[in-house]
Design a protein around this motif. Structure first.
Motif, PDB file in Angstrom:
ATOM      1  N   ARG A  62      30.784  79.665  30.661  1.00 39.03           N
ATOM      2  CA  ARG A  62      30.476  80.613  31.741  1.00 39.03           C
ATOM      3  C   ARG A  62      29.857  79.893  32.935  1.00 39.03           C
ATOM      4  NH1 ARG A  62      28.349  86.407  29.327  1.00 39.03           N
ATOM      5  NH2 ARG A  62      30.103  86.775  27.909  1.00 39.03           N
ATOM      6  N   VAL A  63      28.962  78.938  32.650  1.00 42.91           N
ATOM      7  CA  VAL A  63      28.356  78.173  33.745  1.00 42.91           C
ATOM      8  C   VAL A  63      29.413  77.367  34.472  1.00 42.91           C
ATOM      9  CG1 VAL A  63      26.751  76.299  34.263  1.00 42.91           C
ATOM     10  CG2 VAL A  63      26.074  78.102  32.681  1.00 42.91           C
ATOM     11  N   ILE A  64      30.308  76.738  33.709  1.00 38.05           N
ATOM     12  CA  ILE A  64      31.375  75.937  34.322  1.00 38.05           C
ATOM     13  C   ILE A  64      32.295  76.816  35.157  1.00 38.05           C
ATOM     14  CG2 ILE A  64      33.428  74.565  33.793  1.00 38.05           C
ATOM     15  CD1 ILE A  64      31.911  73.417  31.427  1.00 38.05           C
ATOM     16  N   ASP A  65      32.594  78.015  34.649  1.00 37.44           N
ATOM     17  CA  ASP A  65      33.471  78.915  35.407  1.00 37.44           C
ATOM     18  C   ASP A  65      32.820  79.386  36.697  1.00 37.44           C
ATOM     19  OD1 ASP A  65      35.558  78.749  33.640  1.00 37.44           O
ATOM     20  OD2 ASP A  65      34.910  80.463  32.430  1.00 37.44           O
ATOM     21  N   GLN A  66      31.477  79.517  36.691  1.00 38.38           N
ATOM     22  CA  GLN A  66      30.789  80.041  37.868  1.00 38.38           C
ATOM     23  C   GLN A  66      30.410  78.966  38.883  1.00 38.38           C
ATOM     24  OE1 GLN A  66      30.383  83.274  38.535  1.00 38.38           O
ATOM     25  NE2 GLN A  66      31.457  83.761  36.635  1.00 38.38           N
ATOM     26  N   THR A  67      30.506  77.679  38.506  1.00 34.99           N
ATOM     27  CA  THR A  67      30.091  76.626  39.428  1.00 34.99           C
ATOM     28  C   THR A  67      31.077  76.491  40.575  1.00 34.99           C
ATOM     29  OG1 THR A  67      29.481  74.299  39.575  1.00 34.99           O
ATOM     30  CG2 THR A  67      31.324  74.839  38.145  1.00 34.99           C
ATOM     31  N   ASP A  68      30.560  75.998  41.704  1.00 35.88           N
ATOM     32  CA  ASP A  68      31.414  75.800  42.879  1.00 35.88           C
ATOM     33  C   ASP A  68      32.223  74.510  42.803  1.00 35.88           C
ATOM     34  OD1 ASP A  68      30.468  78.142  43.981  1.00 35.88           O
ATOM     35  OD2 ASP A  68      28.830  77.156  45.042  1.00 35.88           O
ATOM     36  N   ASN A  69      31.840  73.595  41.920  1.00 38.02           N
ATOM     37  CA  ASN A  69      32.570  72.336  41.772  1.00 38.02           C
ATOM     38  C   ASN A  69      33.734  72.517  40.807  1.00 38.02           C
ATOM     39  OD1 ASN A  69      30.716  71.085  43.456  1.00 38.02           O
ATOM     40  ND2 ASN A  69      29.418  70.434  41.757  1.00 38.02           N
ATOM     41  N   GLY A  70      34.825  71.846  41.104  1.00 35.55           N
ATOM     42  CA  GLY A  70      35.992  71.923  40.237  1.00 35.55           C
ATOM     43  C   GLY A  70      35.850  71.019  39.029  1.00 35.55           C
ATOM     44  N   ILE A  71      36.289  71.492  37.870  1.00 38.04           N
ATOM     45  CA  ILE A  71      36.215  70.731  36.621  1.00 38.04           C
ATOM     46  C   ILE A  71      37.578  70.822  35.934  1.00 38.04           C
ATOM     47  CG2 ILE A  71      35.116  70.538  34.362  1.00 38.04           C
ATOM     48  CD1 ILE A  71      32.585  71.661  35.587  1.00 38.04           C
ATOM     49  N   VAL A  72      38.128  69.665  35.600  1.00 35.92           N
ATOM     50  CA  VAL A  72      39.431  69.591  34.939  1.00 35.92           C
ATOM     51  C   VAL A  72      39.302  68.636  33.760  1.00 35.92           C
ATOM     52  CG1 VAL A  72      41.880  69.031  35.167  1.00 35.92           C
ATOM     53  CG2 VAL A  72      40.641  69.984  37.116  1.00 35.92           C
ATOM     54  N   VAL A  73      39.836  69.036  32.604  1.00 37.64           N
ATOM     55  CA  VAL A  73      39.916  68.172  31.431  1.00 37.64           C
ATOM     56  C   VAL A  73      41.382  67.997  31.097  1.00 37.64           C
ATOM     57  CG1 VAL A  73      39.287  67.866  29.011  1.00 37.64           C
ATOM     58  CG2 VAL A  73      37.684  68.970  30.572  1.00 37.64           C
ATOM     59  N   SER A  74      41.820  66.745  31.038  1.00 40.66           N
ATOM     60  CA  SER A  74      43.233  66.472  30.778  1.00 40.66           C
ATOM     61  C   SER A  74      43.354  65.193  29.971  1.00 40.66           C
ATOM     62  CB  SER A  74      44.009  66.348  32.095  1.00 40.66           C
ATOM     63  OG  SER A  74      43.691  65.135  32.748  1.00 40.66           O
ATOM     64  N   ASP A  75      44.570  64.958  29.438  1.00 35.52           N
ATOM     65  CA  ASP A  75      44.831  63.677  28.788  1.00 35.52           C
ATOM     66  C   ASP A  75      45.203  62.656  29.858  1.00 35.52           C
ATOM     67  OD1 ASP A  75      47.381  64.302  29.597  1.00 35.52           O
ATOM     68  OD2 ASP A  75      48.174  64.656  27.594  1.00 35.52           O
ATOM     69  N   PRO A  76      45.317  61.383  29.505  1.00 33.86           N
ATOM     70  CA  PRO A  76      45.613  60.371  30.527  1.00 33.86           C
ATOM     71  C   PRO A  76      46.930  60.588  31.259  1.00 33.86           C
ATOM     72  CG  PRO A  76      44.774  59.337  28.532  1.00 33.86           C
ATOM     73  CD  PRO A  76      44.994  60.775  28.210  1.00 33.86           C
ATOM     74  N   GLU A  77      47.833  61.365  30.678  1.00 36.49           N
ATOM     75  CA  GLU A  77      49.124  61.621  31.319  1.00 36.49           C
ATOM     76  C   GLU A  77      49.087  62.801  32.276  1.00 36.49           C
ATOM     77  OE1 GLU A  77      51.489  59.484  31.007  1.00 36.49           O
ATOM     78  OE2 GLU A  77      50.269  58.333  29.593  1.00 36.49           O
ATOM     79  N   GLY A  78      47.959  63.503  32.340  1.00 36.97           N
ATOM     80  CA  GLY A  78      47.842  64.618  33.273  1.00 36.97           C
ATOM     81  C   GLY A  78      48.093  65.976  32.666  1.00 36.97           C
ATOM     82  N   ILE A 110      46.924  69.206  31.349  1.00 42.75           N
ATOM     83  CA  ILE A 110      45.636  69.880  31.507  1.00 42.75           C
ATOM     84  C   ILE A 110      45.299  70.672  30.243  1.00 42.75           C
ATOM     85  CG2 ILE A 110      44.362  71.621  32.807  1.00 42.75           C
ATOM     86  CD1 ILE A 110      45.976  70.845  35.247  1.00 42.75           C
ATOM     87  N   GLU A 111      44.076  70.474  29.762  1.00 41.00           N
ATOM     88  CA  GLU A 111      43.579  71.243  28.622  1.00 41.00           C
ATOM     89  C   GLU A 111      42.563  72.300  29.062  1.00 41.00           C
ATOM     90  OE1 GLU A 111      42.083  68.533  25.746  1.00 41.00           O
ATOM     91  OE2 GLU A 111      44.062  67.715  25.255  1.00 41.00           O
ATOM     92  N   TYR A 112      41.907  72.062  30.182  1.00 37.98           N
ATOM     93  CA  TYR A 112      40.981  73.061  30.726  1.00 37.98           C
ATOM     94  C   TYR A 112      40.871  72.853  32.227  1.00 37.98           C
ATOM     95  CZ  TYR A 112      36.800  75.632  31.964  1.00 37.98           C
ATOM     96  OH  TYR A 112      35.935  76.490  32.568  1.00 37.98           O
ATOM     97  N   ILE A 113      40.825  73.944  32.962  1.00 35.51           N
ATOM     98  CA  ILE A 113      40.618  73.899  34.406  1.00 35.51           C
ATOM     99  C   ILE A 113      39.914  75.187  34.818  1.00 35.51           C
ATOM    100  CG2 ILE A 113      42.951  74.807  34.788  1.00 35.51           C
ATOM    101  CD1 ILE A 113      42.966  73.289  37.469  1.00 35.51           C
ATOM    102  N   ASN A 114      38.851  75.079  35.587  1.00 41.07           N
ATOM    103  CA  ASN A 114      38.133  76.275  36.011  1.00 41.07           C
ATOM    104  C   ASN A 114      38.704  76.812  37.330  1.00 41.07           C
ATOM    105  OD1 ASN A 114      37.199  74.343  37.760  1.00 41.07           O
ATOM    106  ND2 ASN A 114      35.036  74.869  37.540  1.00 41.07           N
ATOM    107  N   ASP A 115      38.230  77.978  37.719  1.00 38.77           N
ATOM    108  CA  ASP A 115      38.774  78.636  38.910  1.00 38.77           C
ATOM    109  C   ASP A 115      38.502  77.835  40.180  1.00 38.77           C
ATOM    110  OD1 ASP A 115      39.703  80.686  37.344  1.00 38.77           O
ATOM    111  OD2 ASP A 115      37.936  81.958  37.644  1.00 38.77           O
TER     112      ASP A 115
END
Length: 554
Positions: A203-219, A221-226
């Motif tokens: 919830r904190v990650i979803d509400q933050t103004d900074n973008g957060i992306v989790v992916s494998d080295p090939e790109g 995406i496993e998680y990306i916030n709004d």
């Protein structure tokens, strides 16, 4: 959040799952005993004393287990009565089978121990101890009865040991079951806490103004916030196709993927500023997981940061202009008035007086401009090793000569150690700082009787620093003004520019030192104000000091 059934329940709790497992074991044991009675293929001890009793009891035990299963399915009785029925049925049937087989030995003794252990798990506490005692009494009673009929003393001894074992097993099972239940409860509590923290983090990650992306080295995406989706969203009308994979970083923003792979391969920086689709800053971090390495990409919107910096600069510029305008307005007004009166002056004395006013206020404006330029320029430091004791003697002599015509002249007192005080400092900056501190004391630190006394004290500050304390005997600075004392253009004097202490602190910081106002609470019995200038010792000064102290001890 759905709750799961615990594997282990506290002793004495309504453990329906444990009761079902116990009856499943009972049903298997009864089937095995019945099969042994029918086929006569079991251990030789089964039914060796009373075959008919063994056969009847085995069948009764089987029907009893099936009846218990029917009661469990229908739940026509509460948990506690059913558990007592199960335990009583086990003890009675197993004691009869033991009597029919020549006594509780071998697999029959093991079955009794297991039955008492199950009772300890289901009942717990005093009920379990009571059933263990009842089992021991039944075993001893069976042994006494059998010995009375068969005169077998060894049978009584074995039964006594078995009864003691039943009590010991019950105590151990209860203790283990309670500890296991505590572990299970602690595990469930930790699991709930981990789930709570995970949901909170998301919830904190979803509400933050900074973008957060989790992916494998090939790109992938496993998680990306709004916020990341908004930052990486392609501008409308860029001519690209809308048929993109929302889980592929290369389809969403190829520029970020190229920077990620360059960093991952060791050829790119960890921090990178990109201009597409907007000005963003990427920060890459490697995460090792059970599924393999993953990349955590942090995205910062530099357009918003640039706008904030621009607003801060404009606000600072506005405050600077307002301060300069306020400082220049009064001397300009005086100059204008003197200039208007100068043509009408009749005597040389009047013209000289007006000219002096114009010159004095012009110098004030010039000093203000020089202070502003000095505060705006980053100081260029040329440090050199200086003996503060000798340097202070020269400075004090210069100040006394400067004040010799003052009425009344300030009293200047110095105190310092006998040893050399070598520091690394730019002497031009040091002279400017000390001049500002003495001027500040002369302007603001004069007491009510007009006799200003300035005390300059040189002392060591740790192993690698020296400090100069400049103290006056004037009124204490008000608490409301202490925090703003080193801010630019802050002054309480009509003739001050408010830049002296600000510039002095900047020069001290440029020389790896520090300038601060001493907390008056540290010197409750002392009047006036003390400014403390801390400077770094020259290389080797601290070692020399340690050597001197060591030689003194020797």
């Amino acid at each position: 959040m759905a709750s799961r059934t615990p594997l282990i329940s506290p002793a004495g709790a309504e453990n329906w799952r444990g009761l079902r497992l116990a009856n499943a074991y009972r049903l298997l044991l009864a089937l095995a005993l019945t099969a042994a009675a029918i086929t006569d293929q079991g251990p030789a001890m089964f039914g060796q004393t009373a075959p008919s009793l063994f056969m009847i009891t085995a069948w009764a035990y089987l029907f009893l287990a099936m009846a218990f299963e029917w009661l469990l399915e229908l739940r026509v009785l509460p948990f506690r009565p059913q558990a007592h029925l199960h335990t009583v049925g086990d003890l009675v049937c197993l004691i009869l089978i033991a009597y029919a087989s020549g006594g509780p030995q071998g697999p029959i003794a093991l079955a009794l121990v297991i039955a008492v252990g199950i009772a300890a798990v289901l009942h717990g506490g005093r009920a379990a101890i009571g059933y263990a005692a009842a089992g021991g009494i039944l075993v001893l009673g069976e042994a006494v009865y059998a010995s009375w009929l068969q005169a077998d003393a060894d049978h009584i001894t074995n039964s006594g040991f078995l009864g003691a074992a039943l009590l010991l097993i019950t105590v151990l099972v209860i203790a283990f079951e309670r500890r296991a239940a505590a572990w299970e409860q602690r595990s469930q509590s930790q699991e709930k806490e981990v789930r709570y923290l995970s949901e909170l983090a998301l919830r904190v990650i979803d509400q933050t103004d900074n973008g957060i992306v989790v992916s494998d080295p090939e790109g992938e995406i496993e998680y990306i916030n709004d916020a990341a989706r908004q930052l990486l969203r392609k501008p409308e009308g860029d001519g690209t196709s809308d048929e993109t994979n929302p889980n592929d970083l290369g389809d969403i923003c190829p520029t970020v993927l190229d920077a990620l792979q360059s960093w991952y391969n060791g050829s790119g920086p960890q921090l990178a500023d990109l201009d597409y689709p907007r000005r963003i800053r990427t920060n890459f971090h490697r995460i090792e997981t059970a599924l393999g390495p993953r990349a955590l990409v942090l995205l910062l919107d530099l357009t918003a940061e640039d706008e904030r910096v621009r607003r801060d600069k404009l606000a600072a510029l506005g405050r600077l202009i307002a301060s300069i305008a306020h400082e220049v307005r009064n001397p300009l007004s005086s100059i204008r008035q003197a200039a208007e009166l100068l043509p009408d002056s009749d005597t040389p004395e009047e013209r000289e007086q007006l000219t002096t006013i114009i010159t004095r206020h012009s110098d004030r404006i010039n000093r203000l401009v020089e202070d502003v330029l000095g505060a705006a320029r980053a100081p260029v430091v040329h440090p050199q090793a200086v003996d503060l004791g000798n340097w202070l003697e020269q400075f004090v002599a210069s100040r006394r000569q400067r004040w010799q015509n003052a009425d009344p002249a300030p009293e200047l007192v110095t105190t310092g150690p006998d040893a050399a005080a070598a520091v690394m400092v730019d002497t031009t900056h040091l002279w400017q700082v000390m001049d500002n501190l003495c001027d500040n004391a002369e302007r603001h630190g004069r007491p009510a009787d007009g006799q200003l006394k300035i005390a300059i004290t040189l002392s060591p500050a740790g192993r690698a620093q020296w400090q100069i304390r400049v103290c006056d005997n004037g009124p204490r600075i008000e608490a409301a003004n202490r925090d703003a004392l080193f801010e630019p253009f802050f002054t309480t004097h009509s003739q001050g520019t408010g830049l002296g202490l600000f510039v002095s602190r900047e020069l001290a910081l440029a020389n790896r030192g520090e300038l601060a106002l001493e907390d008056p609470d540290h010197t409750p019995g002392q009047a006036g104000n003390c400014f403390v200038l801390t400077l770094p010792a020259a290389d080797g000064a601290s070692e020399a000091e340690d050597t001197t102290q060591t030689q003194g001890k020797e």
